[in-house]
Scaffold this motif. Structure first.
Motif, PDB file in Angstrom:
ATOM      1  N   UNK A  96      -4.445  13.473  -4.920  1.00  0.00           N
ATOM      2  CA  UNK A  96      -3.896  14.717  -5.445  1.00  0.00           C
ATOM      3  C   UNK A  96      -3.483  15.620  -4.283  1.00  0.00           C
ATOM      4  N   UNK A  97      -2.258  16.146  -4.350  1.00  0.00           N
ATOM      5  CA  UNK A  97      -1.751  17.050  -3.313  1.00  0.00           C
ATOM      6  C   UNK A  97      -1.228  18.324  -3.966  1.00  0.00           C
ATOM      7  N   UNK A  98      -1.723  19.459  -3.492  1.00  0.00           N
ATOM      8  CA  UNK A  98      -1.293  20.764  -3.987  1.00  0.00           C
ATOM      9  C   UNK A  98      -0.868  21.617  -2.797  1.00  0.00           C
ATOM     10  N   UNK A  99       0.384  22.043  -2.783  1.00  0.00           N
ATOM     11  CA  UNK A  99       0.929  22.903  -1.718  1.00  0.00           C
ATOM     12  C   UNK A  99       0.668  22.286  -0.335  1.00  0.00           C
ATOM     13  N   UNK A 100       0.956  21.000  -0.217  1.00  0.00           N
ATOM     14  CA  UNK A 100       0.782  20.253   1.041  1.00  0.00           C
ATOM     15  C   UNK A 100      -0.676  20.076   1.452  1.00  0.00           C
ATOM     16  N   UNK A 101      -1.587  20.378   0.570  1.00  0.00           N
ATOM     17  CA  UNK A 101      -3.020  20.177   0.852  1.00  0.00           C
ATOM     18  C   UNK A 101      -3.489  18.983   0.010  1.00  0.00           C
TER      19      UNK A 101
END
Length: 214
Positions: free
Chosen positions: A180-185
């Motif tokens: 899972x990736x959110x805002x490049x995190x």
């Protein structure tokens, strides 16, 4: 409050403006004399040193914030993004995953100018996803990620293009993972999930089954 005088030495006490007077009382031949000079003492610039904040994982405990200024005045913190909230004891509470920003400020006082704002940016990574399966034992099982958003599926370690939803319909056996990736995190990669696809023998093919060794 600006300066003090001892003999011919002027000692700076603080920022501001003051008048220094040089005087001579005179004598039997000379009248008294005095001359004023304006002394302006400027405020001092200050710089903030903000300790680096390492990447965190969503669900972790409070983040201790630490910063100092060359003025030795107290530094205050504010949340630039809505990923964290700041409490009065200089700690940040994680609210959601993504790219977080926290600002450190010092507004100055009578003797120091306001310090330039310093912003620390860091990742709050999503939690490592887990995979479950539905329709197991069929020729079209479905894999399910518990990550609400930002999913990317992999097969045998290779990215599956376009497979970014919370579910994945499987027709080919292999080792499947999801991240899972959110805002490049990005989260850690999930544990491998082995899938064996089963189904009826295709029409026209021999139904003989040979297993060796016994």
């Amino acid at each position: 409050n600006v300066a003090s005088i001892e003999g011919s030495n002027v000692t700076i006490q603080g920022a501001g403006t003051t008048t220094i007077t040089a005087s001579q009382e005179g004598n039997s031949r000379y009248n008294s004399a005095s001359v004023d000079q304006i002394l302006t003492v400027n405020k001092v610039d200050q710089v903030i040193a903000f300790d680096n904040i390492t990447d965190k994982t969503f669900g972790g405990g409070p983040i201790t914030l630490s910063a100092t200024s060359t003025s030795e005045l107290e530094v205050t913190f504010t949340a630039v993004t809505d990923h964290v909230t700041i409490s009065s004891n200089n700690s940040a509470t994680i609210v959601r995953a993504g790219k977080a920003k926290i600002a450190a400020n010092q507004p100055g006082d009578d003797n120091f100018n306001a310090a330039p704002e310093v912003v620390s940016e860091f990742c709050i990574n999503p939690v490592k996803p887990t995979i479950t399966i539905s329709d197991a034992g069929t020729e079209s099982p479905t894999l399910i990620s518990n990550a609400v958003s930002g999913n990317q599926w992999y097969k045998d370690g290779a990215i599956i293009n376009g497979a970014t939803s919370g579910t994945l319909d499987v027709t080919v056996p292999g080792l499947y993972t999801v991240k899972s990736t959110i805002e490049d995190c990005a989260s850690q990669m999930s544990q491998e999930f082995a899938v064996i696809v089963t189904g009826d023998i295709a029409p026209g093919l021999s139904s003989e089954l040979v297993i060796s060794p016994n």
